[in-house]
Design a protein around this motif. Structure first.
Motif, PDB file in Angstrom:
ATOM      1  N   GLU A  70      49.649  19.026 -18.074  1.00 22.02           N
ATOM      2  CA  GLU A  70      50.074  18.330 -19.289  1.00 22.02           C
ATOM      3  C   GLU A  70      48.861  17.929 -20.123  1.00 22.02           C
ATOM      4  O   GLU A  70      48.898  17.971 -21.352  1.00 22.02           O
ATOM      5  CB  GLU A  70      50.896  17.096 -18.932  1.00 22.02           C
ATOM      6  N   SER A  71      47.803  17.514 -19.432  1.00 21.90           N
ATOM      7  CA  SER A  71      46.539  17.192 -20.108  1.00 21.90           C
ATOM      8  C   SER A  71      45.502  18.217 -19.651  1.00 21.90           C
ATOM      9  O   SER A  71      44.923  18.072 -18.560  1.00 21.90           O
ATOM     10  CB  SER A  71      46.077  15.774 -19.760  1.00 21.90           C
ATOM     11  N   PRO A  72      45.284  19.268 -20.423  1.00 22.64           N
ATOM     12  CA  PRO A  72      44.392  20.352 -19.993  1.00 22.64           C
ATOM     13  C   PRO A  72      42.993  19.853 -19.660  1.00 22.64           C
ATOM     14  O   PRO A  72      42.445  18.966 -20.321  1.00 22.64           O
ATOM     15  CB  PRO A  72      44.374  21.292 -21.198  1.00 22.64           C
ATOM     16  N   ALA A  73      42.430  20.426 -18.616  1.00 25.73           N
ATOM     17  CA  ALA A  73      41.072  20.088 -18.202  1.00 25.73           C
ATOM     18  C   ALA A  73      40.076  20.950 -18.984  1.00 25.73           C
ATOM     19  O   ALA A  73      40.365  22.098 -19.311  1.00 25.73           O
ATOM     20  CB  ALA A  73      40.899  20.323 -16.713  1.00 25.73           C
ATOM     21  N   PRO A  74      38.883  20.422 -19.249  1.00 27.81           N
ATOM     22  CA  PRO A  74      37.925  21.168 -20.066  1.00 27.81           C
ATOM     23  C   PRO A  74      37.007  22.093 -19.274  1.00 27.81           C
ATOM     24  O   PRO A  74      36.038  22.613 -19.822  1.00 27.81           O
ATOM     25  CB  PRO A  74      37.126  20.064 -20.747  1.00 27.81           C
ATOM     26  N   MET A  75      37.277  22.267 -17.975  1.00 27.30           N
ATOM     27  CA  MET A  75      36.458  23.192 -17.194  1.00 27.30           C
ATOM     28  C   MET A  75      37.249  23.722 -16.009  1.00 27.30           C
ATOM     29  O   MET A  75      38.270  23.153 -15.618  1.00 27.30           O
ATOM     30  CB  MET A  75      35.177  22.524 -16.685  1.00 27.30           C
ATOM     31  N   GLY A  76      36.774  24.814 -15.453  1.00 25.80           N
ATOM     32  CA  GLY A  76      37.404  25.378 -14.263  1.00 25.80           C
ATOM     33  C   GLY A  76      36.521  26.444 -13.652  1.00 25.80           C
ATOM     34  O   GLY A  76      35.535  26.883 -14.253  1.00 25.80           O
ATOM     35  N   PHE A  77      36.870  26.835 -12.444  1.00 27.10           N
ATOM     36  CA  PHE A  77      36.163  27.902 -11.731  1.00 27.10           C
ATOM     37  C   PHE A  77      37.135  29.019 -11.388  1.00 27.10           C
ATOM     38  O   PHE A  77      38.296  28.762 -11.051  1.00 27.10           O
ATOM     39  CB  PHE A  77      35.586  27.392 -10.402  1.00 27.10           C
ATOM     40  N   VAL A  78      36.653  30.235 -11.433  1.00 27.82           N
ATOM     41  CA  VAL A  78      37.361  31.373 -10.862  1.00 27.82           C
ATOM     42  C   VAL A  78      36.671  31.722  -9.549  1.00 27.82           C
ATOM     43  O   VAL A  78      35.463  31.992  -9.533  1.00 27.82           O
ATOM     44  CB  VAL A  78      37.347  32.598 -11.804  1.00 27.82           C
ATOM     45  N   LEU A  79      37.422  31.674  -8.448  1.00 27.06           N
ATOM     46  CA  LEU A  79      36.868  31.988  -7.123  1.00 27.06           C
ATOM     47  C   LEU A  79      37.437  33.300  -6.623  1.00 27.06           C
ATOM     48  O   LEU A  79      38.591  33.633  -6.897  1.00 27.06           O
ATOM     49  CB  LEU A  79      37.248  30.896  -6.105  1.00 27.06           C
ATOM     50  N   ASP A  80      36.640  34.008  -5.863  1.00 33.18           N
ATOM     51  CA  ASP A  80      37.168  35.156  -5.130  1.00 33.18           C
ATOM     52  C   ASP A  80      38.018  34.634  -3.973  1.00 33.18           C
ATOM     53  O   ASP A  80      37.622  33.694  -3.277  1.00 33.18           O
ATOM     54  CB  ASP A  80      36.038  36.025  -4.590  1.00 33.18           C
ATOM     55  N   LEU A  81      39.196  35.225  -3.796  1.00 31.39           N
ATOM     56  CA  LEU A  81      40.082  34.795  -2.710  1.00 31.39           C
ATOM     57  C   LEU A  81      39.412  35.066  -1.366  1.00 31.39           C
ATOM     58  O   LEU A  81      39.006  36.196  -1.088  1.00 31.39           O
ATOM     59  CB  LEU A  81      41.405  35.565  -2.786  1.00 31.39           C
ATOM     60  N   PRO A  82      39.275  34.041  -0.511  1.00 32.61           N
ATOM     61  CA  PRO A  82      38.634  34.271   0.792  1.00 32.61           C
ATOM     62  C   PRO A  82      39.448  35.243   1.646  1.00 32.61           C
ATOM     63  O   PRO A  82      40.682  35.274   1.572  1.00 32.61           O
ATOM     64  CB  PRO A  82      38.612  32.880   1.433  1.00 32.61           C
ATOM     65  N   ALA A  83      38.750  36.026   2.445  1.00 33.17           N
ATOM     66  CA  ALA A  83      39.438  36.897   3.397  1.00 33.17           C
ATOM     67  C   ALA A  83      40.153  36.034   4.429  1.00 33.17           C
ATOM     68  O   ALA A  83      39.681  34.945   4.777  1.00 33.17           O
ATOM     69  CB  ALA A  83      38.429  37.812   4.093  1.00 33.17           C
ATOM     70  N   ARG A  84      41.307  36.519   4.895  1.00 31.52           N
ATOM     71  CA  ARG A  84      42.050  35.765   5.908  1.00 31.52           C
ATOM     72  C   ARG A  84      41.241  35.700   7.197  1.00 31.52           C
ATOM     73  O   ARG A  84      40.868  36.728   7.756  1.00 31.52           O
ATOM     74  CB  ARG A  84      43.399  36.420   6.186  1.00 31.52           C
ATOM     75  N   PRO A  85      40.944  34.507   7.701  1.00 28.53           N
ATOM     76  CA  PRO A  85      40.163  34.400   8.936  1.00 28.53           C
ATOM     77  C   PRO A  85      41.024  34.682  10.164  1.00 28.53           C
ATOM     78  O   PRO A  85      42.256  34.642  10.106  1.00 28.53           O
ATOM     79  CB  PRO A  85      39.693  32.948   8.922  1.00 28.53           C
ATOM     80  N   ALA A  86      40.369  34.965  11.259  1.00 27.12           N
ATOM     81  CA  ALA A  86      41.073  35.084  12.535  1.00 27.12           C
ATOM     82  C   ALA A  86      41.485  33.692  13.002  1.00 27.12           C
ATOM     83  O   ALA A  86      40.897  32.678  12.601  1.00 27.12           O
ATOM     84  CB  ALA A  86      40.167  35.739  13.573  1.00 27.12           C
ATOM     85  N   VAL A  87      42.482  33.627  13.848  1.00 31.11           N
ATOM     86  CA  VAL A  87      42.930  32.347  14.395  1.00 31.11           C
ATOM     87  C   VAL A  87      41.856  31.780  15.324  1.00 31.11           C
ATOM     88  O   VAL A  87      41.350  32.479  16.216  1.00 31.11           O
ATOM     89  CB  VAL A  87      44.253  32.519  15.171  1.00 31.11           C
ATOM     90  N   ALA A  88      41.488  30.535  15.071  1.00 30.43           N
ATOM     91  CA  ALA A  88      40.578  29.832  15.988  1.00 30.43           C
ATOM     92  C   ALA A  88      41.432  29.293  17.133  1.00 30.43           C
ATOM     93  O   ALA A  88      42.264  28.395  16.934  1.00 30.43           O
ATOM     94  CB  ALA A  88      39.865  28.702  15.251  1.00 30.43           C
ATOM     95  N   ARG A  89      41.246  29.821  18.320  1.00 31.57           N
ATOM     96  CA  ARG A  89      42.186  29.614  19.416  1.00 31.57           C
ATOM     97  C   ARG A  89      42.337  28.173  19.866  1.00 31.57           C
ATOM     98  O   ARG A  89      43.426  27.740  20.232  1.00 31.57           O
ATOM     99  CB  ARG A  89      41.790  30.495  20.611  1.00 31.57           C
ATOM    100  N   ARG A  90      41.258  27.409  19.837  1.00 28.63           N
ATOM    101  CA  ARG A  90      41.324  26.040  20.357  1.00 28.63           C
ATOM    102  C   ARG A  90      41.118  24.980  19.279  1.00 28.63           C
ATOM    103  O   ARG A  90      40.859  23.818  19.574  1.00 28.63           O
ATOM    104  CB  ARG A  90      40.297  25.858  21.478  1.00 28.63           C
ATOM    105  N   SER A  91      41.288  25.377  18.056  1.00 32.08           N
ATOM    106  CA  SER A  91      41.100  24.426  16.959  1.00 32.08           C
ATOM    107  C   SER A  91      42.337  23.546  16.774  1.00 32.08           C
ATOM    108  O   SER A  91      43.468  24.021  16.874  1.00 32.08           O
ATOM    109  CB  SER A  91      40.840  25.192  15.658  1.00 32.08           C
ATOM    110  N   PRO A  92      42.155  22.243  16.514  1.00 36.23           N
ATOM    111  CA  PRO A  92      43.296  21.414  16.114  1.00 36.23           C
ATOM    112  C   PRO A  92      43.961  22.038  14.886  1.00 36.23           C
ATOM    113  O   PRO A  92      43.287  22.341  13.896  1.00 36.23           O
ATOM    114  CB  PRO A  92      42.658  20.064  15.781  1.00 36.23           C
ATOM    115  N   THR A  93      45.272  22.244  14.958  1.00 36.39           N
ATOM    116  CA  THR A  93      45.963  23.105  13.999  1.00 36.39           C
ATOM    117  C   THR A  93      47.235  22.449  13.485  1.00 36.39           C
ATOM    118  O   THR A  93      47.895  21.692  14.200  1.00 36.39           O
ATOM    119  CB  THR A  93      46.321  24.448  14.674  1.00 36.39           C
ATOM    120  N   VAL A  94      47.567  22.750  12.255  1.00 37.64           N
ATOM    121  CA  VAL A  94      48.878  22.423  11.701  1.00 37.64           C
ATOM    122  C   VAL A  94      49.571  23.734  11.346  1.00 37.64           C
ATOM    123  O   VAL A  94      48.992  24.584  10.676  1.00 37.64           O
ATOM    124  CB  VAL A  94      48.771  21.535  10.449  1.00 37.64           C
TER     125      VAL A  94
END
Length: 265
Positions: free
Chosen positions: A93-117
């Motif tokens: 509604e209130s446009p921001a005066p700046m922004g970034f274009v990022l390259d989409l990160p590659a999908r990582p592998a599952v970290a087997r023992r990481s706390p996860t949601v």
């Protein structure tokens, strides 16, 4: 490009503007484009603080003279747009005066023992972004979004996440079988069975299962859970919003793990 070189765009038909409009308004456009649009100072700073370098930095013409000292060289390509053109791109509604274009990160592998949601078909972008914030705040470094869940890098999810994306391992659009790689116990919330959360000794690390706003966790996914817990609601409400429930559960996990660690000192 040196830090003093910028491109000025004045045409509404510029290819970058066409791309930004799609990225700002179509929740799934980033998947096809392979690029993400971050709108606003807060998200841009959050990305930079995590060491993420954008492909393109975009500034409104009115902001660039003041922003130049801080942001020049932030990206290999800097584009300055007429204010009206950048406002025409915005999904806010209130446009921001700046922004970034990022390259989409590659999908990582599952970290087997990481706390996860694990997100199971959550539909609301605000809920998804809020859960990402809670995950980052309470040490759950990995989020796995099963197919049918709102797109994690969609503009509304990014805004609700408030920069949490850049501190998390994000895996999206996957089938339930991906969870076979996890080596931590899964915990599901329930409105009608399981231990009361405030009395439960929760495993840590673990994977919390958070389900669809109306239907909850699917039966197939719930069957994978090693533990079921319920949240006491003395006020008598039938259920909690999933983002609120997630915050309570993730905090309980983190607090319990800290208490056990302190007890061993």
């Amino acid at each position: 490009m040196s830090v003093d070189e910028v491109s000025h765009v004045t045409s509404k038909d510029n290819p970058l503007l066409k791309e930004l409009r799609k990225l700002a308004h179509d929740p799934g456009a980033y998947r096809k484009a392979g690029r993400i649009w971050l709108e606003g100072d807060h998200l841009c700073r959050a990305a930079r603080e995590r060491g993420v370098r954008p492909a393109v930095a975009v500034f409104a013409e009115s902001l660039w003279p003041a922003a130049r000292h801080e942001w020049a060289g932030a990206a290999p390509k800097t584009v300055v747009l007429a204010d009206a053109l950048l406002a025409g791109v915005s999904g806010l509604e209130s446009p921001a005066p700046m922004g970034f274009v990022l390259d989409l990160p590659a999908r990582p592998a599952v970290a087997r023992r990481s706390p996860t949601v694990v997100l199971d078909r959550l539909q609301d972008a605000g809920n998804v972004g809020s859960i990402l914030r809670s995950a980052a705040a309470f040490g759950f470094a990995q989020v796995i979004a099963l197919k049918g869940t709102a797109a994690l890098w969609a503009p509304k999810v990014l805004r609700a996440g408030m920069g949490a994306h850049f501190g998390l391992r994000l895996i999206e659009g996957v089938e339930t079988e991906v969870l076979d790689a996890l080596e931590v116990p899964m915990v599901a919330t329930s409105s009608h069975r399981g231990d009361w959360l405030h009395r439960a000794e929760l495993p840590f690390p673990c994977a919390w299962l958070m389900g669809h706003e109306g239907q909850g966790v699917s039966a197939a996914l719930e069957a994978r859970a090693a533990r079921h817990v319920r949240i006491a609601q003395p006020g008598g409400e039938e259920s909690l919003n999933v983002a609120a429930a997630a915050a309570i559960c993730l905090y309980a996990s983190a607090a319990g793990a800290d208490s056990r660690a302190a007890g061993r000192l």
